[in-house]
Design a protein around this motif. Structure first.
Motif, mmCIF file in Angstrom:
data_model
loop_
_atom_site.group_PDB
_atom_site.id
_atom_site.type_symbol
_atom_site.label_atom_id
_atom_site.label_comp_id
_atom_site.label_asym_id
_atom_site.label_seq_id
_atom_site.Cartn_x
_atom_site.Cartn_y
_atom_site.Cartn_z
ATOM 1 N N LEU A 167 0.824 -1.203 0.000
ATOM 2 C CA LEU A 167 0.000 0.000 0.000
ATOM 3 C C LEU A 167 0.863 1.259 0.000
ATOM 4 O O LEU A 167 1.997 1.258 0.499
ATOM 5 N N ASP A 168 0.302 2.315 -0.514
ATOM 6 C CA ASP A 168 0.977 3.612 -0.486
ATOM 7 C C ASP A 168 1.028 4.097 0.966
ATOM 8 O O ASP A 168 -0.013 4.304 1.601
ATOM 9 N N ARG A 169 2.230 4.298 1.483
ATOM 10 C CA ARG A 169 2.380 4.687 2.888
ATOM 11 C C ARG A 169 1.831 6.079 3.176
ATOM 12 O O ARG A 169 1.576 6.422 4.331
ATOM 13 N N SER A 170 1.629 6.878 2.130
ATOM 14 C CA SER A 170 1.105 8.222 2.354
ATOM 15 C C SER A 170 -0.401 8.212 2.633
ATOM 16 O O SER A 170 -0.950 9.216 3.105
ATOM 17 N N ASP A 171 -1.071 7.086 2.349
ATOM 18 C CA ASP A 171 -2.502 6.980 2.647
ATOM 19 C C ASP A 171 -2.684 6.670 4.129
ATOM 20 O O ASP A 171 -2.103 5.715 4.659
ATOM 21 N N SER A 172 -3.499 7.455 4.774
ATOM 22 C CA SER A 172 -3.704 7.253 6.216
ATOM 23 C C SER A 172 -4.839 6.284 6.508
ATOM 24 O O SER A 172 -4.960 5.803 7.645
ATOM 25 N N THR A 173 -5.669 6.009 5.499
ATOM 26 C CA THR A 173 -6.801 5.111 5.721
ATOM 27 C C THR A 173 -6.975 4.157 4.536
ATOM 28 O O THR A 173 -6.502 4.415 3.421
ATOM 29 N N LEU A 174 -7.635 3.066 4.801
ATOM 30 C CA LEU A 174 -8.034 2.100 3.777
ATOM 31 C C LEU A 174 -9.516 1.817 3.980
ATOM 32 O O LEU A 174 -9.930 1.381 5.055
ATOM 33 N N GLU A 175 -10.300 2.097 2.944
ATOM 34 C CA GLU A 175 -11.756 1.938 3.042
ATOM 35 C C GLU A 175 -12.190 0.645 2.370
ATOM 36 O O GLU A 175 -11.847 0.381 1.218
ATOM 37 N N LEU A 176 -12.965 -0.155 3.089
ATOM 38 C CA LEU A 176 -13.481 -1.421 2.573
ATOM 39 C C LEU A 176 -15.002 -1.381 2.550
ATOM 40 O O LEU A 176 -15.639 -0.855 3.466
ATOM 41 N N THR A 177 -15.561 -1.968 1.508
ATOM 42 C CA THR A 177 -17.009 -1.947 1.325
ATOM 43 C C THR A 177 -17.512 -3.335 0.970
ATOM 44 O O THR A 177 -16.859 -4.072 0.214
ATOM 45 N N LEU A 178 -18.670 -3.690 1.484
ATOM 46 C CA LEU A 178 -19.375 -4.895 1.054
ATOM 47 C C LEU A 178 -20.573 -4.430 0.231
ATOM 48 O O LEU A 178 -21.352 -3.580 0.688
ATOM 49 N N PRO A 179 -20.739 -4.926 -1.005
ATOM 50 C CA PRO A 179 -21.849 -4.471 -1.846
ATOM 51 C C PRO A 179 -23.202 -4.617 -1.159
ATOM 52 O O PRO A 179 -23.385 -5.459 -0.268
ATOM 53 N N VAL A 180 -24.152 -3.809 -1.609
ATOM 54 C CA VAL A 180 -25.505 -3.859 -1.051
ATOM 55 C C VAL A 180 -26.458 -4.640 -1.959
ATOM 56 O O VAL A 180 -27.631 -4.797 -1.650
ATOM 57 N N TRP A 181 -25.959 -5.133 -3.097
ATOM 58 C CA TRP A 181 -26.795 -5.935 -3.999
ATOM 59 C C TRP A 181 -25.895 -6.884 -4.777
ATOM 60 O O TRP A 181 -24.676 -6.752 -4.767
ATOM 61 N N ARG A 182 -26.522 -7.856 -5.412
ATOM 62 C CA ARG A 182 -25.761 -8.786 -6.243
ATOM 63 C C ARG A 182 -26.266 -8.723 -7.679
ATOM 64 O O ARG A 182 -27.400 -8.327 -7.947
ATOM 65 N N SER A 206 -22.373 -0.358 5.308
ATOM 66 C CA SER A 206 -21.584 -1.392 4.635
ATOM 67 C C SER A 206 -20.161 -0.934 4.311
ATOM 68 O O SER A 206 -19.527 -1.475 3.408
ATOM 69 N N THR A 207 -19.646 0.035 5.050
ATOM 70 C CA THR A 207 -18.290 0.536 4.814
ATOM 71 C C THR A 207 -17.490 0.552 6.112
ATOM 72 O O THR A 207 -17.956 1.066 7.133
ATOM 73 N N TRP A 208 -16.289 -0.013 6.054
ATOM 74 C CA TRP A 208 -15.359 -0.048 7.184
ATOM 75 C C TRP A 208 -14.112 0.739 6.785
ATOM 76 O O TRP A 208 -13.525 0.492 5.726
ATOM 77 N N VAL A 209 -13.699 1.672 7.603
ATOM 78 C CA VAL A 209 -12.507 2.490 7.328
ATOM 79 C C VAL A 209 -11.429 2.141 8.349
ATOM 80 O O VAL A 209 -11.634 2.278 9.565
ATOM 81 N N ILE A 210 -10.284 1.677 7.836
ATOM 82 C CA ILE A 210 -9.159 1.256 8.685
ATOM 83 C C ILE A 210 -8.104 2.366 8.698
ATOM 84 O O ILE A 210 -7.722 2.888 7.645
ATOM 85 N N GLU A 211 -7.634 2.731 9.880
ATOM 86 C CA GLU A 211 -6.529 3.679 10.009
ATOM 87 C C GLU A 211 -5.226 2.908 9.842
ATOM 88 O O GLU A 211 -4.857 2.098 10.695
ATOM 89 N N THR A 212 -4.542 3.128 8.722
ATOM 90 C CA THR A 212 -3.377 2.307 8.383
ATOM 91 C C THR A 212 -2.105 2.711 9.121
ATOM 92 O O THR A 212 -1.137 1.933 9.159
ATOM 93 N N ALA A 213 -2.067 3.919 9.671
ATOM 94 C CA ALA A 213 -0.891 4.379 10.430
ATOM 95 C C ALA A 213 0.384 4.269 9.603
ATOM 96 O O ALA A 213 1.468 3.996 10.124
ATOM 97 N N GLY A 214 0.275 4.458 8.292
ATOM 98 C CA GLY A 214 1.444 4.476 7.428
ATOM 99 C C GLY A 214 2.015 3.127 7.090
ATOM 100 O O GLY A 214 3.089 3.034 6.474
ATOM 101 N N THR A 215 1.357 2.050 7.446
ATOM 102 C CA THR A 215 1.881 0.725 7.126
ATOM 103 C C THR A 215 1.571 0.373 5.679
ATOM 104 O O THR A 215 0.577 0.832 5.099
#
Length: 602
Positions: free
Chosen positions: A47-62, A96-105
């Motif tokens: 991952l790009d270390r300059s990004d402070s967050t990573l956003e994950l989503t689970l779709p709401v339809w199929r 349906s969205t989770w935002v992770i604080e990556t702390a530069g990892t």
């Protein structure tokens, strides 16, 4: 949960990832199937270390079902860690969205559990016999990295095996690759002890995966599937995949199907395969889902070109995606010899009667029904028949009218077949079409204006010109009975202890008397009644007679007096005209691929 071989999996993903992008790996485990819990790890490396967050989503339809399902409700645990397994902070920003604080990892792994017990919805299911995964309901994604390649490793329970349309990673068991998330989302997985039969058509591998036991004949099934595939390939002049999987799950309530990019998922009851009528209906399902390989999976409405997984994707062309497919599913069975002319004309008569009887067809247009599918069609409101059109059935009917109009305008030199093939070439995946585009191609192929046709039957609610359309191929409508019998104007279903009303038609005797959907009919004129008795006893009466229907409504005993009368439009059958013209005969034969022989009726 335990995820072994993570270093190896990361290396595999990295080897296929685009230059300078993170590798993305999914791992799916099911250590205790009886719990109905899938354990998922989604790992990002690089991952790009300059990004402070990573956003994950689970779709709401199929795909294939245009209704918001909210799979995120089944996520029962979630956490995230860095490359040293240190916990990372996270929070939900919507349902349906989770935002992770990556702390530069540069490496993040999200781990979560999903409750899965919806086999009948063709979404996700896990029990001690099998697992099924539609990726949109189990696998989260990052919008930023949605179009990056990825790998998936499945850790099957015990000796289970995996069947999927995904490409296998050579040399690594149960590991698959996908060019992007949307491809993963369109490749379901069956995991269990399913039987898999392989057969080749035009040099391409096809698989028939059967879950459950039944009275099927695999040799006959493969022969019929082969016939269907060849006819569809001939129709479209293309076979747009390298490998295709027919998933079939047999269960007591099995029915329906869903199309995917190189597979389809179907359900059926276990012992239908020796019943000619039920088996023919099943082949119609196969034909329908396989036709979608072109119509909707590649030839898509503009509003479905790039899915927005977070909300409704509004379009006015679902009547083409589903209705035109419904028109061709049985039609192609006739053309390839798997359905007789008489059987098809019987189905056509049923379509005419259904179209003329449904009050909702006069209230809602096909374009509006397509647009509102997200809030109406899949919600199954009690009185949908009275206020809504069915874009499957009505769409098929309008497709028939389009076909006949083109044949008539061109003296049978061109047809809707030519329109679809032209659309398929002109609007490849990545360039979606609209109703206006379809109208333009119809006009180009036929050499006549279709403005009035689309105004009346796509954007309007005018009654369809059945007699005129049928005459194009030498057919006509006849009364089914010399004298129409009285009717109540409702439909019922027999359940264990009751006969339940399923539909009440607006303007009918039952509607005017106050009967309602879900009323449980106990008696007719004081005597117990079931569906067959109800039709027979009412049919033996005269117009103007009154009957007493005793029902339970919300556990309260009620009685209604109904004054019988004949339906406004008589039931009809479709028959051949006595003296067809040469053009009518030629049109009939090119339409069905059968000779215009002796008179056939239903």
């Amino acid at each position: 949960m335990k995820f072994t071989r993570s270093i190896l999996l990361t290396f595999i993903a990295a080897s296929i990832a685009m230059a300078g992008s993170p590798s993305i790996t999914y791992t799916l485990a099911m250590p205790n199937p009886a719990s109905h819990l899938f354990e998922v790890e989604l790992r990002f490396d690089g991952l790009d270390r300059s990004d402070s967050t990573l956003e994950l989503t689970l779709p709401v339809w199929r795909t294939g079902r245009y209704v918001v399902l909210d799979p995120a409700g089944g996520v029962v645990s979630f956490d995230a860690v860095d490359r040293l397994n240190n916990p990372l902070r996270w929070k939900k920003t919507n349902k349906s969205t989770w935002v992770i604080e990556t702390a530069g990892t540069s490496q993040v792994a999200a781990r979560y559990s999903v409750f899965a017990n919806e086999f009948d919805q063709r979404t996700r299911g896990l029990n001690d016999e099998r697992a099924f995964v539609d990726a949109t309901t189990v696998f989260m994604y990052s919008e930023k990295y949605r179009w990056h390649p990825l790998t998936l490793t499945v850790l099957p329970f015990d000796a289970w095996h995996v069947t999927t349309g995904l490409d296998a990673v050579p040399g690594i068991p149960h590991t698959f690759s996908a060019p992007n998330y949307d491809h993963l989302a369109d490749c379901p997985l069956e995991i269990g002890t399913q039987k898999v039969f392989s057969f080749s058509i035009e040099g391409k591998e096809h698989l028939l995966s059967i879950t459950g036991e039944g009275n099927y004949d695999s040799t006959q099934l493969i022969a019929d599937l082969t016939t269907i595939v060849k006819k569809h390939a001939q129709f479209w002049e293309d076979l747009p995949y390298d490998r295709y999987v027919f998933f079939l799950a047999l269960s007591a309530n099995g029915s329906g199907g869903t199309e995917h990019i190189n597979s389809c998922v179907m359900g059926a009851r276990p012992f239908i395969f020796q019943d000619p009528i039920a088996y023919k209906k099943f082949l119609g399902l196969v034909s329908h889902e396989f036709f979608h390989t072109w119509n909707v999976k590649r030839l898509r409405p503009a509003g479905l070109q790039t899915y927005d997984w977070t909300k409704e994707n509004y379009v006015e062309e679902l009547w083409v995606a589903e209705g035109t497919t419904s028109y061709y599913d049985d039609l192609l069975l006739v053309r390839c010899g798997l359905m007789t002319e008489a059987e098809y004309l019987g189905k056509l008569a049923d379509a005419v009667n259904e179209d003329r009887q449904r009050p909702g067809n006069l209230r809602e247009s096909l374009a509006q029904a397509s647009y509102d599918a997200w809030i109406r069609y899949w919600k199954s409101s009690k009185h949908a028949v009275n206020f809504e059109t069915d874009y499957y059935a009505r769409g098929a009917a309008v497709s028939f009218v389009l076909d006949m109009t083109i044949r008539q305008a061109t003296s049978n030199r061109r047809s809707l077949d030519d329109v679809l093939r032209t659309m398929y070439v002109r609007f490849p995946l990545g360039r979606g079409y609209t109703n206006a585009d379809l109208q333009a191609v119809c006009e180009q192929i036929s050499g006549k204006s279709f403005k009035e046709v689309f105004h009346d039957y796509v954007y309007g609610t005018e009654p369809l010109p059945w007699s005129q359309a049928l005459a194009t191929v030498g057919l006509e409508l006849q009364r089914k009975s010399p004298e129409e019998k009285p009717w109540l104007g409702l439909t019922t279903v027999d359940e264990t202890r009751a006969t339940r009303i399923t539909r009440v038609f607006a303007g009918s005797p039952a509607y005017e008397a106050g009967l309602d959907v879900d009323d449980e009919i106990i008696a007719l004129n004081g005597y117990k009644v079931r569906s067959a008795d109800l039709s027979a006893r009412v049919g033996a009466m005269k117009e103007g007679d009154t009957v007493r229907l005793t029902v339970f409504r919300s556990d309260k005993l009620r009685e209604f007096t109904v004054t019988l009368r004949r339906p406004a439009l008589p039931a009809v059958r479709v028959v051949k005209v006595e003296k067809p013209t040469a053009l009518q005969q030629a049109a009939f034969e090119s339409w069905l691929s059968v000779p215009f022989a002796e008179k056939s009726s239903r």
